[in-house]
Every structure is written in structure tokens, then in C-alpha cells.
Write an enzyme that holds these catalytic residues in place. Sequence first.
Site, PDB file in Angstrom:
ATOM      1  N   GLU A  45     -22.634  -0.267  -5.971  1.00 50.35           N
ATOM      2  CA  GLU A  45     -23.474   0.084  -7.120  1.00 50.35           C
ATOM      3  C   GLU A  45     -24.019   1.500  -6.946  1.00 50.35           C
ATOM      4  OE1 GLU A  45     -27.021  -2.145  -9.528  1.00 50.35           O
ATOM      5  OE2 GLU A  45     -27.364  -1.840  -7.382  1.00 50.35           O
ATOM      6  N   LYS A 127     -24.808  -1.860 -16.492  1.00 41.15           N
ATOM      7  CA  LYS A 127     -25.657  -2.998 -16.123  1.00 41.15           C
ATOM      8  C   LYS A 127     -26.511  -3.406 -17.318  1.00 41.15           C
ATOM      9  CE  LYS A 127     -28.616  -4.299 -12.172  1.00 41.15           C
ATOM     10  NZ  LYS A 127     -29.197  -3.756 -10.909  1.00 41.15           N
ATOM     11  N   CYS A 161     -25.119  -5.902  -8.669  1.00 43.46           N
ATOM     12  CA  CYS A 161     -26.313  -6.355  -7.961  1.00 43.46           C
ATOM     13  C   CYS A 161     -26.880  -7.650  -8.528  1.00 43.46           C
ATOM     14  CB  CYS A 161     -27.336  -5.216  -8.004  1.00 43.46           C
ATOM     15  SG  CYS A 161     -28.697  -5.325  -6.838  1.00 43.46           S
TER      16      CYS A 161
END
Length: 339
Positions: A45, A127, A161
Site C-alpha cells: 500500500e 481505497k 489494508c
Amino acid sequence: MPTTYRIAAVQAEPVWLDADATVEKTIGLIEEAAAQDVALVAFPETWIPGYPLFLWLGAVAGQMPYIARYHANSPTVDGKHLTAIRQAARRTGVTLALGYSEKDHGSLYMAQSLIAPDGDVLLHRRKLKPTHVERSLFGESDGSHLKVVDTPLGRLGALNCWEHLQPLTKYALYAQHEQVHVAAWPAFGLYKGLAYALGAEANMAVTQTYALEGGCFVIAPTQVISERGIETFATTDEQRALLTPGAGSSRIFGPDGTPLGKPLDEQAEGLIVADIDLSVIDLAKNAADPAGHYAKTDATRLLHDDRPKSAVVRPGQAIGPHFPDLPDLDEPLADDVVS
């Protein structure tokens, strides 16, 4: 489509807050993967320009010296850094899953791009909701960014994540019959010993669960923190105490949750490599296919709105954000582009 091939999870330290140098390191890792006959390699990430550890180390006022630098070193999807990486993919014939801070004018997003071995971008996503203090730096996306794509290596998807803690987000990908999933993580050296939820054990557990629930292979790349990284972000003894060197915990899991490949020491940099066979997914899903025969649609169903959303809609225009035209990879790169 091959059913057997080799995959790799990166475990390495970015060159913190330096996009040019991190892209150079990225290309080196791609070439290392190609030399080991890896077909698909996944990066952590916000690998470029490194996870913004400064967000977790104190008051907002103390973060200001980092903000402009982080923006300046965040790539655009059509800029020189992504173009150089796309060219490396085409040169080596490796498929890439790249995590980075994407700059879109005045906003940043925690982005992932899946790049084909010919350099084409197969999937670009952001995200959905940055976690906790990440929301002070990064914007959100929408349901159109929950997508699994058909590729020569099977059906591939990705999340960042703590998107792996969102059951409905995960189920949206399970329902698209994902075969190989990229679970991109930062480093786990933040608040080590103080916050179990931010540590490797808990987060690799949810990653392993994703493989078991989804009946898919999971590649989980992570970042490493060195003393150099700590000195980049920590200006006081109190801040240094919140960061621990090492923290690399990259893993690969099979569709029955079995760990694959040989893990590296938490302070080591390199690739976790494993050979996979997509045909074993059928065996896993014969027991439990969460969006197939093991679903109970009369009791529970997911509403997934996958229509792209835009802040401005003009008459006659398609609804949704515009994806920029990407540079022609046959064009020579500018002199200042990392090669």
C-alpha cells in the site's frame, strides 16, 4: 490461460518521500521478479512514495512540513512515474499490482493499479475509505472501485489494508469469482506492542481469512522500516518510541488458507515467491463457495452499487470520473523520467 504460474509479494522499504528513487527501486524489483520467472508481483500500500507514517506521530501542526513533500512525490496515473513502471512491465513481461499515493489535482488517493505485461492498465482503483487519520490526507472512492478483472492469469482483484476488515467490501469481490487477490499493506512497525490491531499478527490473520473465505490465492506485500525511515519521520524521542525497525511481514496464502513460499526476516528486503495452481480453487470452493452454493440468498444479500460517482455531472456527459488518456508506451520518455 495458464493454470500454474509463479507469484511474488514484495517486502521492501521505499525511498521515503522520494518518488523518483522509489520508482527506480520498483523497476529493480520488477527485474528481480522477472529473473525468477515470476508472472505476477505485488507491491505494498502507498509504496510510492511510502506510507505516510507522519500521520500517526502527533498533532496536525507537526505534519505540515511533510504534506507538501508528500503531494509533490505522489504520482499521477498518466505521469512520468507510472509510465516508467508500465514500460518496465512491458520490457520484462511481468504483470504488476502497484500501490501508490495517486495525485489528482489537489487531492490524493490510496490507489492500486494492475498493469499487464504489455504495459496496459487492466485495473485502476482507489481505497474506498481511508482508515482513521489517513482521512486527513486521502480522499475516498466509490463502489465502481470494487472490481475483479479477467486477465491471462485469471480473475484478479485488489484491496488496501483495512479494507480487509470490511465484510461487505470483501464479499463484493468474492461474488465476482476472484481467483488471485492482492492484499496490500504498509509496514507493521507502528505502535508495535501498544496497538495489537496495527500489528502483523492480527492483519495477516485477516489476510489468511480472506484466502479461506474467498477460496482464492492471496498475495500480501508489506513495507519495511529501517532506522533511516524512523529518522525521516520522527523528530522527538517520543515519536521514535512509536516506530520499530523491521516490521516486514509479507505473505502468500492458498485458497485453503495454507501459507505458501518462504517468509523473509522482518528486517530483510526481497520477494516472497510461490508457485500456484488455479485448479485447486475448485477443491476449496467445493467445500464452501460464499457467493455460490454456500450462499443463503433468501436470508442475506449484498447491495453493491458499482456505478461511478462524480462531483459534477454535465448534461450529455457520461456519469462518473474521467480516467485520463495514458501515454503511448512507444513514445520515448522525457529526460527526467526514471528509466
